[in-house]
Design a protein around this motif. Structure first.
Motif, mmCIF file in Angstrom:
data_model
loop_
_atom_site.group_PDB
_atom_site.id
_atom_site.type_symbol
_atom_site.label_atom_id
_atom_site.label_comp_id
_atom_site.label_asym_id
_atom_site.label_seq_id
_atom_site.Cartn_x
_atom_site.Cartn_y
_atom_site.Cartn_z
ATOM 1 N N GLU A 1 -8.489 20.413 92.257
ATOM 2 C CA GLU A 1 -7.028 20.452 92.154
ATOM 3 C C GLU A 1 -6.389 19.503 93.162
ATOM 4 N N GLU A 2 -6.868 19.536 94.395
ATOM 5 C CA GLU A 2 -6.323 18.649 95.424
ATOM 6 C C GLU A 2 -6.596 17.186 95.083
ATOM 7 N N ALA A 3 -7.790 16.902 94.592
ATOM 8 C CA ALA A 3 -8.121 15.535 94.206
ATOM 9 C C ALA A 3 -7.225 15.072 93.057
ATOM 10 N N GLY A 4 -7.016 15.951 92.086
ATOM 11 C CA GLY A 4 -6.178 15.608 90.950
ATOM 12 C C GLY A 4 -4.762 15.251 91.356
ATOM 13 N N GLN A 5 -4.246 15.952 92.358
ATOM 14 C CA GLN A 5 -2.901 15.649 92.844
ATOM 15 C C GLN A 5 -2.822 14.267 93.478
ATOM 16 N N ARG A 6 -3.983 13.701 93.811
ATOM 17 C CA ARG A 6 -4.051 12.372 94.419
ATOM 18 C C ARG A 6 -4.531 11.318 93.443
ATOM 19 N N GLY A 7 -4.585 11.656 92.172
ATOM 20 C CA GLY A 7 -5.000 10.688 91.162
ATOM 21 C C GLY A 7 -6.488 10.537 91.007
ATOM 22 N N LEU A 8 -7.251 11.498 91.525
ATOM 23 C CA LEU A 8 -8.706 11.490 91.398
ATOM 24 C C LEU A 8 -9.106 12.629 90.468
ATOM 25 N N GLU A 9 -9.526 12.303 89.266
ATOM 26 C CA GLU A 9 -9.850 13.322 88.257
ATOM 27 C C GLU A 9 -11.331 13.677 88.299
ATOM 28 N N LEU A 10 -11.625 14.974 88.412
ATOM 29 C CA LEU A 10 -13.014 15.431 88.357
ATOM 30 C C LEU A 10 -13.491 15.350 86.912
ATOM 31 N N THR A 11 -14.444 14.460 86.654
ATOM 32 C CA THR A 11 -14.920 14.242 85.290
ATOM 33 C C THR A 11 -16.297 14.839 85.034
ATOM 34 N N GLU A 12 -17.079 15.061 86.105
ATOM 35 C CA GLU A 12 -18.417 15.629 85.940
ATOM 36 C C GLU A 12 -18.752 16.527 87.118
ATOM 37 N N THR A 13 -19.394 17.644 86.805
ATOM 38 C CA THR A 13 -19.990 18.514 87.825
ATOM 39 C C THR A 13 -21.452 18.688 87.458
ATOM 40 N N LEU A 14 -22.338 18.163 88.280
ATOM 41 C CA LEU A 14 -23.761 18.122 87.967
ATOM 42 C C LEU A 14 -24.523 19.010 88.932
ATOM 43 N N GLU A 15 -25.324 19.921 88.396
ATOM 44 C CA GLU A 15 -26.117 20.818 89.232
ATOM 45 C C GLU A 15 -27.385 20.106 89.690
ATOM 46 N N LEU A 16 -27.645 20.181 90.989
ATOM 47 C CA LEU A 16 -28.832 19.588 91.589
ATOM 48 C C LEU A 16 -29.655 20.674 92.265
ATOM 49 N N PRO A 17 -30.869 20.354 92.705
ATOM 50 C CA PRO A 17 -31.719 21.383 93.321
ATOM 51 C C PRO A 17 -31.089 22.005 94.563
ATOM 52 N N ALA A 18 -31.614 23.180 94.935
ATOM 53 C CA ALA A 18 -31.227 23.902 96.162
ATOM 54 C C ALA A 18 -29.754 24.293 96.160
ATOM 55 N N ASN A 19 -29.246 24.629 94.958
ATOM 56 C CA ASN A 19 -27.869 25.140 94.820
ATOM 57 C C ASN A 19 -26.810 24.148 95.308
ATOM 58 N N ASN A 20 -27.075 22.865 95.083
ATOM 59 C CA ASN A 20 -26.108 21.818 95.393
ATOM 60 C C ASN A 20 -25.567 21.213 94.111
ATOM 61 N N ARG A 21 -24.466 20.464 94.265
ATOM 62 C CA ARG A 21 -23.833 19.834 93.125
ATOM 63 C C ARG A 21 -23.424 18.413 93.479
ATOM 64 N N CYS A 22 -23.304 17.581 92.474
ATOM 65 C CA CYS A 22 -22.626 16.301 92.595
ATOM 66 C C CYS A 22 -21.340 16.376 91.792
ATOM 67 N N LEU A 23 -20.235 16.123 92.451
ATOM 68 C CA LEU A 23 -18.937 16.054 91.791
ATOM 69 C C LEU A 23 -18.573 14.589 91.629
ATOM 70 N N VAL A 24 -18.225 14.201 90.407
ATOM 71 C CA VAL A 24 -17.877 12.813 90.107
ATOM 72 C C VAL A 24 -16.393 12.753 89.777
ATOM 73 N N PHE A 25 -15.646 11.994 90.574
ATOM 74 C CA PHE A 25 -14.209 11.816 90.371
ATOM 75 C C PHE A 25 -13.932 10.376 89.954
ATOM 76 N N VAL A 26 -12.957 10.192 89.079
ATOM 77 C CA VAL A 26 -12.538 8.861 88.632
ATOM 78 C C VAL A 26 -11.084 8.653 89.066
ATOM 79 N N ARG A 27 -10.836 7.501 89.700
ATOM 80 C CA ARG A 27 -9.471 7.164 90.112
ATOM 81 C C ARG A 27 -8.665 6.811 88.875
ATOM 82 N N GLN A 28 -7.556 7.515 88.680
ATOM 83 C CA GLN A 28 -6.715 7.299 87.490
ATOM 84 C C GLN A 28 -5.746 6.150 87.710
#
Length: 200
Positions: free
Chosen positions: A173-200
């Protein structure tokens, strides 16, 4: 002159290949990446070698530069750059533009205000279509995704009260307010994630 021992993180060794599997296809058309919070330098060396088409710009707080330089000394390619002195909470940053930003295991370490400042900075330096990739543990809808993450969060708070695992939806939500859209949430090992944001 004293020889500086290279810093080492077992977690970096464990997660570098899973993270690369995320970065490689998404950074295939990028030319310049800023890494915020380079830490030990292990990720930088590994990713720069695996993606030689990229200029990989390291950065961190000045007190971490000596260890990063020791790690980078073993790299003989030309696409890995010495660290910039960058504090995400401070502005302006020592870089004005980049194709992409990568940061690993920083959001739960830095104060929440610094997380917001990091998002502000990325919004400033990324062009439309630019990428921000964030790796680390995140809560979902305010809930821990594993018992180990709950224990890790408790440990973080014993180290410093401002630390803690962030809520993915709040970050988005905070990223979106700054023009950064979360386009992907990818699950990785050990309960971690990669969040991919695209600048609009």
């Amino acid at each position: 002159m004293a020889v500086v021992d290279k810093p080492f993180s077992q977690a970096c060794e464990n997660n570098k290949q899973p993270i690369l599997s995320v970065l490689a296809p998404r950074f295939a058309t990028r030319r310049h990446v800023l890494e915020i919070g380079t830490g030990t330098g292990q990720h930088a060396v590994y990713f720069a070698a695996a993606m030689p088409h990229l200029t990989w710009q390291t950065s961190d707080l000045p007190e971490n530069h000596e260890g990063i330089q020791a790690c980078l000394a073993d790299y003989f390619g030309s696409n890995l750059k010495r660290p910039l002195a960058l504090d995400a909470a401070q502005s302006p940053w020592p870089i004005e533009h980049t194709d992409a930003v990568f940061t690993s295991n920083t959001f739960h370490i830095m104060p929440w205000e610094a997380v917001l400042s990091l998002l502000d900075g990325c919004a400033r330096i990324l062009p439309p279509g630019g990428l921000l990739v964030v790796y680390g543990p995140f809560n979902e809808q305010g809930e821990f995704t594993s018992d180990s993450n709950a224990e890790f969060d408790q440990w973080l708070k014993t180290q410093a009260p401002h630390r803690g695992i962030r809520n993915r939806q709040t970050v988005a939500e905070e990223a979106g307010q700054r023009g950064l859209e979360l386009t992907e949430t990818l699950e990785l090992p050990a309960n971690n994630r990669c969040l991919v944001f695209v600048r609009q």
